[in-house]
Enzyme design. Structure first.
Site, short mmCIF file in Angstrom:
data_model
loop_
_atom_site.label_atom_id
_atom_site.label_comp_id
_atom_site.label_asym_id
_atom_site.label_seq_id
_atom_site.Cartn_x
_atom_site.Cartn_y
_atom_site.Cartn_z
N ASP A 139 -0.60 -3.97 -12.28
CA ASP A 139 0.84 -3.74 -12.30
C ASP A 139 1.43 -3.70 -10.89
OD1 ASP A 139 0.47 -3.49 -15.01
OD2 ASP A 139 1.23 -1.44 -15.15
N HIS B 44 -3.53 -1.18 -10.26
CA HIS B 44 -2.34 -1.59 -9.52
C HIS B 44 -2.74 -2.37 -8.28
CE1 HIS B 44 -0.85 1.69 -12.03
NE2 HIS B 44 0.36 1.20 -11.84
#
Length: 230
Positions: free
Chosen positions: A49, A194
């Site tokens: 992400d 991430h």
């Protein structure tokens, strides 16, 4: 004697708790269906992400190539336009790309119109750069509300993706424990990591890279394949 309105007041915290679970828990389908896991076989889905991130994403792509691993990247629209070359590279290397909104707001508190704007602007940027329109989205913070289902349909998306395991690699404590936490991965898991930060470009995600340097060869040796969600 219990006042007639007491049961109503007593039920408010329970109702609020139920709504919070429905809005944030990755398994909740209160506000529409979600993809949370794969069939429990020998595949896992690594998802990243908040990118693209010039400081980390290119190195992550090389690491994934080294171990024949595919992944899914949920990109933020404003960073997509800032780093079009990295977005093209993600697509050209065979990874899937999903919509992570234009600016990474909490969608639970936005109107349908605002949610549509967030999704459409990100959708447009990814499509213009890669030539392919995403079908998947991941809501920032996992936050969903009753307006999301209509917004998804109006934005040309078809699938909301959550997760079975959070790496928690955005916090100092999560980074410190990341290698151990990824030891919980099993076949069928969708894992959230991430490669960027929604607050800025060039975020430091080296702990995530180091954890994957450790785990990717071990997952491969154990018979687990990392696949994309497209």
């Amino acid at each position: 004697m219990i006042a007639p309105w007491y049961p109503v007041l007593a039920g408010i915290p329970a109702a609020a708790g139920g709504l919070a679970w429905g809005a944030y828990h990755p398994a909740s389908t209160l506000f529409g269906p979600v993809l949370r896991r794969l069939p429990p076989d020998s595949t896992i889905a690594l998802t990243f992400d908040d990118g693209p991130n010039p400081a980390v994403t290119p190195r992550l792509l090389d690491l994934l190539d080294l171990h024949d691993a595919c992944a899914t990247f949920y990109l933020i629209g404003r960073f997509v336009r800032a780093c079009p070359g990295i977005v093209r590279e993600i697509a050209s290397r065979g990874h899937a790309i999903g919509n992570h909104t234009e600016t990474h707001p909490n969608l639970a508190f936005l109107s349908t119109r605002r949610v549509v704007t967030e999704l459409v602007e990100c959708q447009r940027s990814i499509t213009e750069i890669t030539g392919r329109e995403p079908s998947m989205m991941r809501p920032p913070f996992g936050a969903r509300g009753p307006q999301l289902r209509a917004a998804i349909r109006m934005s040309g998306l078809t699938q909301v993706v959550t997760w079975t395991l959070q790496g928690r690699d955005w916090s100092p404590r999560g980074k410190h424990r990341l290698i151990g936490r990824l030891g919980r991965v099993h076949g069928g898991d969708i894992v959230v990591l991430h490669d960027g930060s929604h607050t800025m470009l060039n975020a430091d995600r080296m702990d995530t890279l180091r954890a994957l340097e450790y785990w990717l060869p071990r997952w491969k040796d154990s018979g687990l394949r990392t696949v994309s969600l497209d």
